[in-house]
Design a protein around this motif. Structure first.
Motif, PDB file in Angstrom:
ATOM      1  N   VAL A 114      -7.909  -2.367  -6.219  1.00  0.00           N
ATOM      2  CA  VAL A 114      -6.505  -2.192  -6.602  1.00  0.00           C
ATOM      3  C   VAL A 114      -6.082  -3.380  -7.458  1.00  0.00           C
ATOM      4  CG1 VAL A 114      -4.140  -1.947  -5.765  1.00  0.00           C
ATOM      5  CG2 VAL A 114      -6.027  -0.906  -4.490  1.00  0.00           C
ATOM      6  N   GLU A 166       4.967   5.704  -7.186  1.00  0.00           N
ATOM      7  CA  GLU A 166       3.910   5.986  -6.207  1.00  0.00           C
ATOM      8  C   GLU A 166       2.532   6.058  -6.859  1.00  0.00           C
ATOM      9  OE1 GLU A 166       4.040   6.257  -2.724  1.00  0.00           O
ATOM     10  OE2 GLU A 166       6.018   5.405  -3.018  1.00  0.00           O
ATOM     11  N   THR A 167       2.278   5.135  -7.800  1.00  0.00           N
ATOM     12  CA  THR A 167       0.980   5.097  -8.468  1.00  0.00           C
ATOM     13  C   THR A 167       0.330   3.731  -8.255  1.00  0.00           C
ATOM     14  OG1 THR A 167       1.943   4.355 -10.553  1.00  0.00           O
ATOM     15  CG2 THR A 167       1.659   6.734 -10.256  1.00  0.00           C
ATOM     16  N   VAL A 168      -0.967   3.683  -8.472  1.00  0.00           N
ATOM     17  CA  VAL A 168      -1.726   2.441  -8.418  1.00  0.00           C
ATOM     18  C   VAL A 168      -2.639   2.390  -9.630  1.00  0.00           C
ATOM     19  CG1 VAL A 168      -1.696   2.187  -5.909  1.00  0.00           C
ATOM     20  CG2 VAL A 168      -3.518   3.479  -6.982  1.00  0.00           C
ATOM     21  N   ASP A 225       5.461   0.969  -6.891  1.00  0.00           N
ATOM     22  CA  ASP A 225       6.102   1.668  -5.769  1.00  0.00           C
ATOM     23  C   ASP A 225       7.095   2.728  -6.235  1.00  0.00           C
ATOM     24  OD1 ASP A 225       4.751   0.362  -3.703  1.00  0.00           O
ATOM     25  OD2 ASP A 225       6.106  -1.366  -3.819  1.00  0.00           O
ATOM     26  N   ARG A 264      -0.968   7.129  -5.523  1.00  0.00           N
ATOM     27  CA  ARG A 264      -1.320   6.400  -4.305  1.00  0.00           C
ATOM     28  C   ARG A 264      -1.927   7.335  -3.265  1.00  0.00           C
ATOM     29  NH1 ARG A 264       2.297   2.013  -1.155  1.00  0.00           N
ATOM     30  NH2 ARG A 264       2.146   1.035  -3.169  1.00  0.00           N
ATOM     31  N   ARG A 265      -1.493   8.592  -3.263  1.00  0.00           N
ATOM     32  CA  ARG A 265      -2.010   9.587  -2.309  1.00  0.00           C
ATOM     33  C   ARG A 265      -3.496   9.847  -2.478  1.00  0.00           C
ATOM     34  NH1 ARG A 265       2.917  13.000  -3.758  1.00  0.00           N
ATOM     35  NH2 ARG A 265       1.533  13.541  -5.465  1.00  0.00           N
ATOM     36  N   THR A 304     -11.302   6.611  -3.380  1.00  0.00           N
ATOM     37  CA  THR A 304     -10.362   7.686  -3.658  1.00  0.00           C
ATOM     38  C   THR A 304     -10.872   9.007  -3.090  1.00  0.00           C
ATOM     39  OG1 THR A 304     -11.354   8.295  -5.767  1.00  0.00           O
ATOM     40  CG2 THR A 304      -9.690   6.532  -5.802  1.00  0.00           C
ATOM     41  N   ILE A 349       0.233  -2.104  -8.270  1.00  0.00           N
ATOM     42  CA  ILE A 349       0.889  -1.064  -7.482  1.00  0.00           C
ATOM     43  C   ILE A 349       2.280  -0.832  -8.043  1.00  0.00           C
ATOM     44  CG2 ILE A 349       1.754  -0.413  -5.210  1.00  0.00           C
ATOM     45  CD1 ILE A 349      -0.426  -2.209  -4.002  1.00  0.00           C
ATOM     46  N   GLN A 368      -2.024   4.267   3.197  1.00  0.00           N
ATOM     47  CA  GLN A 368      -1.565   4.259   1.815  1.00  0.00           C
ATOM     48  C   GLN A 368      -0.397   3.305   1.606  1.00  0.00           C
ATOM     49  OE1 GLN A 368      -0.929   8.438   1.271  1.00  0.00           O
ATOM     50  NE2 GLN A 368      -3.102   8.831   0.915  1.00  0.00           N
ATOM     51  N   SER A 369       0.468   3.158   2.587  1.00  0.00           N
ATOM     52  CA  SER A 369       1.589   2.237   2.421  1.00  0.00           C
ATOM     53  C   SER A 369       1.152   0.785   2.610  1.00  0.00           C
ATOM     54  CB  SER A 369       2.720   2.577   3.385  1.00  0.00           C
ATOM     55  OG  SER A 369       2.293   2.390   4.720  1.00  0.00           O
TER      56      SER A 369
END
Length: 114
Positions: free
Chosen positions: A48, A56-58, A53, A72-73, A40, A51, A29-30
């Motif tokens: 993608v 923590e969303t995309v 950061d 992002r998770r 997903t 991003i 994920q990072s």
């Protein structure tokens, strides 16, 4: 003594593998970058696009012109393009294969003639 042994067995067969899976998922994920094709947790395949950061969303493009914002998770896999069958061989190897198949076909034709 048997309780300590049971604890060690649980650690090596349950806890340690789970920690390794969590580390691998976090690394995946990072390491996500714009342009990556991903899948997903809900089974949606997407590309993608953006991003964020901080949150923590995309932003994922699931179809041409259709974008969704997700955590992002939610990304569980990064998809890689499989190489084409032609790319597995160099030009020389392909030429050698053609020469070999021509020799085989010539031998078969000679065997069939009276």
């Amino acid at each position: 003594l048997s309780i300590a042994f049971m604890g060690a067995v649980m650690y090596f067969f349950i806890i340690r593998p789970q920690r390794n899976r969590v580390r691998q998922q976090q690394a995946l994920q990072s390491g996500i970058e714009v342009g990556d094709e991903v899948m997903t947790s809900s089974g949606i395949f997407a590309t993608v696009v953006e991003i964020d950061d901080d949150n923590e969303t995309v932003v994922l493009e699931i179809a041409p012109g259709t974008e969704v914002r997700m955590l992002r998770r939610a990304i569980t896999q990064r998809l890689f393009e499989e190489p084409d069958a032609d790319e597995d061989y160099s030009d020389e190897e392909l030429d050698q294969d053609e020469d070999y198949s021509e020799e085989e076909s010539g031998e078969e034709e000679a065997d069939n003639q009276p």
